[in-house]
Enzyme design. Structure first.
Site, PDB file in Angstrom:
ATOM      1  N   ASN A  31      42.143  34.475  43.972  1.00 37.77           N
ATOM      2  CA  ASN A  31      41.228  35.454  44.548  1.00 37.77           C
ATOM      3  C   ASN A  31      40.340  34.857  45.626  1.00 37.77           C
ATOM      4  O   ASN A  31      40.006  35.529  46.604  1.00 37.77           O
ATOM      5  CB  ASN A  31      40.353  36.054  43.443  1.00 37.77           C
ATOM      6  CG  ASN A  31      41.145  36.940  42.506  1.00 37.77           C
ATOM      7  OD1 ASN A  31      41.755  37.908  42.926  1.00 37.77           O
ATOM      8  ND2 ASN A  31      41.152  36.599  41.230  1.00 37.77           N
ATOM      9  N   SER A  32      39.944  33.604  45.456  1.00 31.99           N
ATOM     10  CA  SER A  32      39.014  33.010  46.414  1.00 31.99           C
ATOM     11  C   SER A  32      39.498  31.692  47.007  1.00 31.99           C
ATOM     12  O   SER A  32      38.944  31.231  48.001  1.00 31.99           O
ATOM     13  CB  SER A  32      37.644  32.788  45.753  1.00 31.99           C
ATOM     14  OG  SER A  32      37.769  31.979  44.598  1.00 31.99           O
ATOM     15  N   ILE A  72      43.108  28.959  47.770  1.00 27.72           N
ATOM     16  CA  ILE A  72      44.546  28.744  47.812  1.00 27.72           C
ATOM     17  C   ILE A  72      44.803  27.263  47.569  1.00 27.72           C
ATOM     18  O   ILE A  72      44.092  26.403  48.095  1.00 27.72           O
ATOM     19  CB  ILE A  72      45.144  29.208  49.163  1.00 27.72           C
ATOM     20  CG1 ILE A  72      46.654  28.968  49.201  1.00 27.72           C
ATOM     21  CG2 ILE A  72      44.470  28.548  50.339  1.00 27.72           C
ATOM     22  CD1 ILE A  72      47.317  29.566  50.433  1.00 27.72           C
ATOM     23  N   VAL A  96      50.065  36.638  36.992  1.00 30.51           N
ATOM     24  CA  VAL A  96      51.065  35.577  37.071  1.00 30.51           C
ATOM     25  C   VAL A  96      50.418  34.203  36.966  1.00 30.51           C
ATOM     26  O   VAL A  96      51.028  33.257  36.430  1.00 30.51           O
ATOM     27  CB  VAL A  96      51.893  35.706  38.372  1.00 30.51           C
ATOM     28  CG1 VAL A  96      51.035  35.443  39.614  1.00 30.51           C
ATOM     29  CG2 VAL A  96      53.100  34.785  38.346  1.00 30.51           C
ATOM     30  N   ASP A  97      49.180  34.056  37.440  1.00 28.12           N
ATOM     31  CA  ASP A  97      48.505  32.767  37.339  1.00 28.12           C
ATOM     32  C   ASP A  97      48.194  32.418  35.885  1.00 28.12           C
ATOM     33  O   ASP A  97      48.322  31.257  35.475  1.00 28.12           O
ATOM     34  CB  ASP A  97      47.231  32.748  38.187  1.00 28.12           C
ATOM     35  CG  ASP A  97      46.308  33.933  37.929  1.00 28.12           C
ATOM     36  OD1 ASP A  97      46.732  34.925  37.294  1.00 28.12           O
ATOM     37  OD2 ASP A  97      45.146  33.878  38.377  1.00 28.12           O
ATOM     38  N   ARG A  98      47.813  33.419  35.081  1.00 30.06           N
ATOM     39  CA  ARG A  98      47.575  33.174  33.655  1.00 30.06           C
ATOM     40  C   ARG A  98      48.865  32.740  32.970  1.00 30.06           C
ATOM     41  O   ARG A  98      48.870  31.807  32.156  1.00 30.06           O
ATOM     42  CB  ARG A  98      47.023  34.430  32.978  1.00 30.06           C
ATOM     43  CG  ARG A  98      45.590  34.761  33.326  1.00 30.06           C
ATOM     44  CD  ARG A  98      45.178  36.104  32.741  1.00 30.06           C
ATOM     45  NE  ARG A  98      45.201  36.121  31.280  1.00 30.06           N
ATOM     46  CZ  ARG A  98      45.103  37.237  30.556  1.00 30.06           C
ATOM     47  NH1 ARG A  98      45.004  38.415  31.154  1.00 30.06           N
ATOM     48  NH2 ARG A  98      45.114  37.172  29.235  1.00 30.06           N
ATOM     49  N   ASP A 123      40.929  29.330  32.611  1.00 26.55           N
ATOM     50  CA  ASP A 123      40.925  29.275  34.074  1.00 26.55           C
ATOM     51  C   ASP A 123      39.560  29.768  34.538  1.00 26.55           C
ATOM     52  O   ASP A 123      39.243  30.954  34.434  1.00 26.55           O
ATOM     53  CB  ASP A 123      42.039  30.141  34.655  1.00 26.55           C
ATOM     54  CG  ASP A 123      42.224  29.913  36.159  1.00 26.55           C
ATOM     55  OD1 ASP A 123      41.286  29.415  36.809  1.00 26.55           O
ATOM     56  OD2 ASP A 123      43.303  30.244  36.680  1.00 26.55           O
ATOM     57  N   THR A 158      37.230  32.858  40.041  1.00 25.24           N
ATOM     58  CA  THR A 158      36.480  34.068  40.368  1.00 25.24           C
ATOM     59  C   THR A 158      36.279  34.911  39.118  1.00 25.24           C
ATOM     60  O   THR A 158      35.190  35.419  38.851  1.00 25.24           O
ATOM     61  CB  THR A 158      37.226  34.881  41.438  1.00 25.24           C
ATOM     62  OG1 THR A 158      37.421  34.054  42.589  1.00 25.24           O
ATOM     63  CG2 THR A 158      36.436  36.113  41.832  1.00 25.24           C
ATOM     64  N   THR A 188      14.040  32.595  40.037  1.00 22.01           N
ATOM     65  CA  THR A 188      15.058  33.640  39.906  1.00 22.01           C
ATOM     66  C   THR A 188      16.460  33.095  40.131  1.00 22.01           C
ATOM     67  O   THR A 188      17.397  33.411  39.391  1.00 22.01           O
ATOM     68  CB  THR A 188      14.775  34.783  40.902  1.00 22.01           C
ATOM     69  OG1 THR A 188      13.477  35.304  40.637  1.00 22.01           O
ATOM     70  CG2 THR A 188      15.802  35.896  40.765  1.00 22.01           C
TER      71      THR A 188
END
EC number: 2.7.1.33
Length: 250
Positions: free
Chosen positions: A9-10, A12, A101-103, A122, A125, A181
């Protein structure tokens, strides 16, 4: 020689696979297209026999990648899909194609690298946790927003929460609780993620005596590992290793 690409997602990640070994690893933040760092590394590297990709970045990235590969090497990427008949894992999902597919690839690599039950984390993101038994049965898993995603959602949806001054944004704390914060949100997001992992494994009955191995990958792996009350092994290229196993028919 194969070029293996893990498009998340974030970020490569990539590596070349030859003779059962992964080499020339690389990674880069993924924006709207193929990162310049990835293009430069691939242009400087050897021409692969084939290119395999595990893509959770969407159709647009897949099209961009194929266009780049066609222009450079006259190749089209082989997009890996979840296949319950490969990898030696009996998936808990009634619809295996709905599993990321990554899982799946991370589980394949973890199972091939351990002899007992294994938990696969994992920390990207999104944070995912999956448990596989010693004989390859996927018990299931959890998905929660990752640390940055959780913090971003809180800020986006809560107009009353402000970071305030630039000094407040830059403030950090080494203690267990936030003192501004920014650090309070960081600590809360980290504890929410690690608490979810520990609670899920406790509910499952995982103890130090159960023989459960814990393997972790993802961009926030080191941060999560430091906070977990679990013995973890960090394998940064876990998804790429899974791709290598699948491409070899394992």
């Amino acid at each position: 020689m194969d070029l293996l690409i893990d498009s998340g997602n974030s970020r490569i990640k990539w590596a070349y696979s030859q003779g059962g070994q992964l080499r020339a690893h690389g990674s880069a933040a993924r924006g709207a297209g193929i990162p310049d760092a990835a293009q430069a590394a691939w242009q400087a590297g050897p021409c692969p026999t084939r290119v395999m990709v595990a893509n959770v970045a969407g159709h647009r990235f897949a099209v961009q990648l194929d266009q780049w590969l066609q222009a450079r090497w006259q190749l089209v990427a082989e997009c890996i899909q979840v296949n319950p008949d490969q990898g030696g894992i009996h998936l808990a999902y009634a619809q295996p194609e709905r599993l990321g597919v990554d899982r799946w690839l991370a589980m394949v690599a973890a199972v091939h690298d351990t002899t007992g039950p294994v938990a696969v984390i994992d920390a990207g993101t999104a944070l995912t946790l999956d448990v596989v038994t010693h004989d390859g049965w996927h018990e299931g898993g959890i998905i929660v927003p990752g640390i940055e995603l959780m913090a971003e959602a809180l800020l986006r949806k809560s107009s009353g929460i402000q970071f305030g001054t630039q000094g407040d944004m830059a403030a950090t704390t080494t203690g267990p609780l936030g003192t501004d914060t920014h650090s309070a949100i960081e600590k809360g997001s980290l504890y929410a993620v690690t608490g979810a992992i520990e609670h899920a494994l406790a509910r499952r009955g995982a103890t130090a005596q159960s023989g459960l191995s814990v393997i972790i990958c993802g961009g926030n792996a080191a941060l999560v590992m430091a906070e977990l009350n679990l013995q973890c092994r960090h394998v940064p290229d876990l998804v790429l290793r899974g791709m290598q196993i699948i491409k070899g028919g394992g």
